[in-house]
Structure formats: structure tokens, C-alpha cells
Design an enzyme around this catalytic site. Structure first.
Site, PDB file in Angstrom:
ATOM      1  N   CYS A  12       0.415   4.994   6.843  1.00 18.61           N
ATOM      2  CA  CYS A  12      -0.229   4.870   8.333  1.00 18.61           C
ATOM      3  C   CYS A  12       0.902   3.965   9.152  1.00 18.61           C
ATOM      4  O   CYS A  12       1.100   2.943   8.917  1.00 18.61           O
ATOM      5  CB  CYS A  12      -1.540   3.995   8.184  1.00 18.61           C
ATOM      6  N   CYS A  40     -16.540  -9.264   6.063  1.00 16.18           N
ATOM      7  CA  CYS A  40     -15.961  -7.919   5.638  1.00 16.18           C
ATOM      8  C   CYS A  40     -14.811  -8.406   4.557  1.00 16.18           C
ATOM      9  O   CYS A  40     -13.948  -8.982   5.073  1.00 16.18           O
ATOM     10  CB  CYS A  40     -15.447  -7.174   6.883  1.00 16.18           C
ATOM     11  N   ARG A  51     -17.621  -2.682  18.104  1.00 20.32           N
ATOM     12  CA  ARG A  51     -17.183  -3.945  18.036  1.00 20.32           C
ATOM     13  C   ARG A  51     -15.803  -3.729  18.707  1.00 20.32           C
ATOM     14  O   ARG A  51     -14.806  -3.053  18.366  1.00 20.32           O
ATOM     15  CB  ARG A  51     -16.942  -4.094  16.491  1.00 20.32           C
ATOM     16  N   CYS A  54       1.008  -1.246  -0.193  1.00 23.55           N
ATOM     17  CA  CYS A  54       0.055   0.010   0.024  1.00 23.55           C
ATOM     18  C   CYS A  54       1.089   1.342   0.070  1.00 23.55           C
ATOM     19  O   CYS A  54       1.860   1.247   0.769  1.00 23.55           O
ATOM     20  CB  CYS A  54      -0.980  -0.082   1.305  1.00 23.55           C
ATOM     21  N   CYS A 110     -19.745  -6.293   4.116  1.00 26.21           N
ATOM     22  CA  CYS A 110     -19.115  -4.757   4.341  1.00 26.21           C
ATOM     23  C   CYS A 110     -17.887  -5.209   3.542  1.00 26.21           C
ATOM     24  O   CYS A 110     -17.278  -6.139   3.131  1.00 26.21           O
ATOM     25  CB  CYS A 110     -18.717  -4.895   6.046  1.00 26.21           C
ATOM     26  N   CYS A 168     -19.563   2.040   8.881  1.00 21.11           N
ATOM     27  CA  CYS A 168     -18.761   1.432   9.878  1.00 21.11           C
ATOM     28  C   CYS A 168     -17.570   2.278  10.015  1.00 21.11           C
ATOM     29  O   CYS A 168     -16.760   2.233   9.140  1.00 21.11           O
ATOM     30  CB  CYS A 168     -18.341   0.016   9.520  1.00 21.11           C
ATOM     31  N   CYS A 205       0.577   0.198  10.301  1.00 19.09           N
ATOM     32  CA  CYS A 205      -0.016  -0.707   9.220  1.00 19.09           C
ATOM     33  C   CYS A 205       0.937  -1.527   9.032  1.00 19.09           C
ATOM     34  O   CYS A 205       1.935  -1.206   8.208  1.00 19.09           O
ATOM     35  CB  CYS A 205      -0.637  -0.133   8.161  1.00 19.09           C
TER      36      CYS A 205
END
Ligand code: DTB
Length: 320
Positions: A54, A94, A258, A50, A126, A186, A57
């Protein structure tokens, strides 16, 4: 109009812990069927490589982690995973794919097919695919998607300490596109990034004041990833988690809250406290996206012990 001011949220967040939990438990009981839990399974259909930075991550190409970039999974393999998850008691599935934003390419067409196929299994679906425009949100909705995950991660003020390749406003714009298409949102965040209590309150302030409150709010505890800037961060303890859950429950009474990343190292006792505080969903399955999660057998043992039962798929949609 501001539903909750920062001062109000701060007052709630800072209450004596048991007082806070008694109240959040009350709000939970008023809004949900006690003991019913949304069981969600995650699948990373395209992992790693990616371009975003972040700091938490494992999938960022800016850091050297143990995660290798992969091609997108085949549709058949995704259907297999969905069937397996359903057989194990999951009611929501998801689909996650790495990347900054959704592009109108072959990968997106594949994801649309996956959404249709998973939905055809009778599961709620999701997706978490990064930034998104209104047309793309509409296509996902037409494919049968129920919800779109896009976390604000932390407070507006702390955001650029964690991510520099995009802005908080970018996140909010995507959430607006999602809401505009009629999809459920979400959205939640992570604690343990080095943020202050003020930032945690700020994050809840953003979420609770979205034009429509999120249908579900994942609260993640940082799982420090080797090779990332946050690899040496301390794990947050359950008391901090409880404050977050209880404050989320009180300020977003109808949202599913969650317990997300970080559950692997939590005891059943700790998780039971989270459910008492108003959490009513987990990620199930022995893997999150790239990190471990409790084994299904361990979770089933916990469900039996606590008297938790999975909420049937599409219960909310069908009852409206
Ligand atoms: C969310 O808030 N947590 C999930 C889901 N949304 C996409 C992801 C948790 C990932 C934990 C780290 C990992 O497994 O790589």
C-alpha cells in the site's frame, strides 16, 4: 439493487459547497442526536513489517520508513491502554494489527483475548486485522467484537495504482465475510492519494451500495509518509474533505462518519465545518497508528467550545 447510482452521487458531490453542506446537515440532524460524537481510540498492537505494498502506508516492508516492526503487545499492556482511553472519554477502542490477513495462530488467539478484555472494560471494540474468512469473523463476534474495520481505500478503478499485492475484490470479499457474521462494518477510504474526483465518487458509490451500509465510514486525508511512494503528495484541503463528508452523510444517512487521519493539522474551525457537514466521530489520543493526532487536551478544549459530548458506549446496540 443499486441504492445510489454514480450519476446521483456525482450530482450531490458537485453541488455548490454550501448548498451541499446545508443538505448534509439536515440529513445529520434527522438521523443523529446533535452534538453527540463517537470517540474512538486506536491502538496498534502489532506494527510494521507488512508484506503488502500500500503506497500510503508506513508499515509496509516494501518501503524504508521510520517505522520498525514490532512483536505483538502483551494483553496486560493493551488493557492498560484501554483503561487510559476510557478515562479520557473514549467509548470505542480499535485494535489494529499489521498484515495481509488473519491467520489461525497464536497472534489471533491473543487478539481474541484482547477483544474480550477491552469489551469487559465497557468499551465498544473494533478490530482491523486485514483479510478475514467467515469462521474468523464468527470467532471475533463470539469474543464480543462490535465492528470490523476494512477500508476499500479508493475506487475500484484507482485501486491498483495504490496497491498491487491484493485486489478490490479481495476487500469486498472480506466485507461480505464480516457482514455475514453479523458484525458491524467500518469501511471508508483515503483522499489525497492522487485520485480524481471521479475516484472519490466511485469510492462512495462502492460504500453506499454495500448490501448493508457500513455502520461507520472513516474518511482519511493522506498523511504523506517519508520513504513511501506518496511521500511528496500534497495535503488535501478542508474544502475537499467537506465534499467527501457531506456526500457520505447524504448517501449513508445512518452511518457514523469519522474524520480520521489528517486531523492533526486541521484547525478547530476546519473541524467544526466537518461536524456541520455531518461528521460525527473522531479518533482521539495523541497517536493514530504510527502518526501524530491532536493531544487529548486540545480535543477536550474543542469539545467544550463546540458543545460536543461523547456518545455512550454501546448506545446503538442497547437501544435496539
Ligand atoms: C482508518 O480508516 N484510519 C485509521 C484506522 N482506520 C485503522 C488508521 C489511520 C492511520 C493513519 C496513519 C498512521 O498513523 O500510520
Amino acid at each position: 439493487m443499486e441504492k445510489w447510482t454514480k450519476e446521483q452521487i456525482s450530482e450531490i458531490y458537485n453541488r455548490p459547497l454550501l448548498q451541499l453542506m446545508y443538505e448534509s446537515n439536515e440529513v445529520y440532524k434527522q438521523n443523529f442526536q446533535v452534538g453527540e460524537i463517537v470517540v474512538n481510540t486506536l491502538l496498534s498492537v502489532k506494527t510494521g513489517g507488512c508484506p503488502e505494498d500500500c503506497s500510503y502506508c508506513s508499515q509496509s516492508s516494501k518501503y524504508v520508513t521510520d517505522v520498525k516492526a514490532s512483536k505483538m503487545m502483551e494483553l496486560e499492556a493493551v488493557i492498560e491502554k484501554a483503561k487510559e482511553a476510557k478515562a479520557n472519554g473514549t467509548t470505542r477502542f480499535c485494535i489494529s494489527s499489521m498484515g495481509t490477513r488473519v491467520r489461525d495462530n497464536h497472534d489471533f488467539d491473543n487478539v481474541l483475548e484482547m477483544v474480550k478484555a477491552v469489551r469487559a472494560e465497557g468499551l465498544e471494540v473494533c478490530c482491523t486485522l486485514g483479510m478475514l474468512n467467515p469462521e474468523q469473523a464468527g470467532k471475533l463476534k463470539d469474543a464480543g467484537l462490535n465492528a470490523y474495520n476494512h477500508n476499500v481505500d479508493t475506487s475500484d478503478e484507482y485501486y491498483d495504482k495504490i496497491i498491487t499485492t491484493r485486489t478490490y475484490q479481495d476487500r469486498l470479499d472480506t466485507l461480505a465475510a464480516v457482514a455475514g457474521s453479523g458484525l458491524n462494518i467500518c469501511s471508508g477510504g483515503i483522499i489525497g492519494l492522487g485520485e480524481s474526483h471521479e475516484d472519490r465518487i466511485g469510492m462512495l458509490h462502492t460504500l453506499a451500495n454495500l448490501p448493508k451500509q457500513p455502520e461507520s465510514v472513516p474518511i482519511n486525508c493522506l498523511v504523506p509518509i517519508k520513504g513511501t511512494p506518496l511521500e511528496n503528495n500534497k495535503r488535501v484541503n478542508v474544502w475537499e474533505m467537506l465534499r467527501m463528508i457531506a456526500t457520505a452523510r447524504i448517501t449513508m444517512p445512518q452511518s457514523v462518519v469519522r474524520i480520521s487521519a489528517g486531523r492533526e493539522i486541521m484547525s478547530i474551525e476546519e473541524q467544526a465545518l466537518c461536524f456541520m457537514a455531518g461528521a460525527n466521530s473522531i479518533f482521539a489520543g495523541n497517536k493514530l497508528l504510527t502518526t501524530p493526532n491532536p493531544e487529548i487536551g486540545t480535543d477536550n478544549y474543542m469539545f467544550n467550545l463546540l458543545g460536543l459530548v461523547p456518545r455512550p458506549a454501546l448506545k446503538e446496540e442497547l437501544s435496539h
